[in-house]
Design an enzyme around this catalytic site. Structure first.
Site, short mmCIF file in Angstrom:
data_model
loop_
_atom_site.label_atom_id
_atom_site.label_comp_id
_atom_site.label_asym_id
_atom_site.label_seq_id
_atom_site.Cartn_x
_atom_site.Cartn_y
_atom_site.Cartn_z
N PHE A 47 1.04 -1.00 -0.21
CA PHE A 47 -0.13 0.44 -0.41
C PHE A 47 0.73 1.29 0.48
O PHE A 47 1.95 1.23 0.21
CB PHE A 47 -0.78 -0.09 1.15
CG PHE A 47 -0.46 0.20 2.30
CD1 PHE A 47 -0.12 1.52 2.98
CD2 PHE A 47 0.18 -1.09 3.26
CE1 PHE A 47 0.68 1.74 4.28
CE2 PHE A 47 0.92 -0.73 4.70
CZ PHE A 47 1.38 0.30 4.44
N CYS A 48 0.15 2.36 -0.24
CA CYS A 48 1.20 3.73 -0.10
C CYS A 48 -0.31 4.95 -0.35
O CYS A 48 -1.11 4.69 -0.31
CB CYS A 48 1.94 3.74 -1.76
SG CYS A 48 0.84 3.67 -3.45
N THR A 49 0.05 6.16 0.04
CA THR A 49 -0.29 7.08 0.17
C THR A 49 -2.13 7.20 -0.88
O THR A 49 -2.89 6.88 -0.79
CB THR A 49 0.00 8.60 -0.28
OG1 THR A 49 1.16 8.39 0.74
CG2 THR A 49 -1.02 9.55 -0.13
#
Length: 295
Positions: free
Chosen positions: A174-176
């Site tokens: 996951f990331c922003t």
């Protein structure tokens, strides 16, 4: 109120420079501010402005070659998240430094926010946060692994050094907003990892859609605008930026003896020289003077 739109889209631009003049002129005309990055692999950025202005810019972007399906995430703010508008030409819209990585060829399996909690709770799943260390420091998902990278281009080296830890594991990343995972999941698929997943829409979509009482998220999510951080419902978080190092700091951090407004915080006080600090103090003096002269 300002409408904030975070967006990215991978497509092939033969000459992204040709799109810059009209795009910049439109943003300025519509009183839209922020940053948009154009590269041969597509577009990425966050902009803010009046509702009509954001609609006009989004319509323009979706008219660019291959961008008909461009998606974006919205939030609201009662103050301007940016101070000016920039359209920049880059080699990559998110820098990984891996020329063979191509998100248009293949990516991991998307996981909707509503299904994310169940996936990352599974014992055969390793959850990896692909963001930079200073972002992870203020918030992440329960049980997530922090690679402690200073930049996204460090991720391939970290994976090579740690890949044996994940033998027979499914990988959830996951990331922003989702853009880094487009590349990181393609990279892992190219490394022979078979079961790769990523959070669709990133942390921002999760915080928007998953009720706080059902969350697996701890802390705040760093964002690259004047809000600094957001929490569930995308409400503005408590953090501010240290203007010495651009890292997020909490209100209590301003009580630390190493904190000096606009100059340093406990993260960077030992990283900058006295000469640097004097420069930062002069910068703050000029900012204060400029503000005092405004009508």
């Amino acid at each position: 109120m300002y409408t904030i739109a975070a967006l990215y889209h991978f497509t092939r631009f033969e000459d992204p420079m040709t799109f810059k003049p009209d795009l910049l002129a439109l943003c300025i005309d519509q009183k839209v501010e922020g940053t948009l990055l154009l590269a041969p692999e597509g577009i990425n950025g966050t902009i803010a402005g009046p509702r009509a202005g954001i609609d006009a810019v989004i319509a323009h972007l979706r008219g660019l070659p291959g961008c008909e399906a461009l998606e974006w995430k919205e939030a609201q703010s009662d103050h301007a998240p940016f101070g000016k508008m920039k359209v920049r030409i880059k080699r990559e819209i998110v820098t990984m430094g891996q020329p063979d990585v191509d998100p248009q060829a293949s990516v991991g399996q998307y996981v909707d926010p509503q299904a994310w909690n169940a996936l990352i709770a599974s014992p055969d799943v390793a959850v990896i946060d692909t963001r930079n260390d200073y972002e992870v420091a203020i918030g992440t998902f329960e049980g997530a692994i922090d690679p402690k990278t200073e930049s996204f281009s460090d991720f391939p080296t970290w994976w090579e050094d740690n890949k044996d830890r994940f033998h027979n594991k499914k990988i959830a990343m996951f990331c922003t907003g989702g853009i880094r995972c487009e590349k990181s999941t393609n990279y892992l698929l190219g490394q022979g990892v078979e079961d790769v997943y990523h959070l669709k829409g990133g942390i921002l979509k999760y915080l928007e859609e998953v009720p706080e009482e059902e969350t697996s998220w701890n802390g705040s999510c760093f964002v690259f605008d004047n809000r600094v951080s957001v929490e569930h419902g995308l409400r503005e978080g408590p953090h501010m930026l240290c203007h010495g190092c651009r890292r997020p700091i909490a209100p209590d951090d301003t009580k630390h003896p190493d904190y000096e407004h606009g100059v340093s915080c406990h993260h960077c006080a030992a990283e900058t020289s006295d000469w640097d600090k004097d420069r930062f103090r002069e910068r703050q003096k000029q900012i204060a003077l400029a503000k005092s002269r405004k009508p």
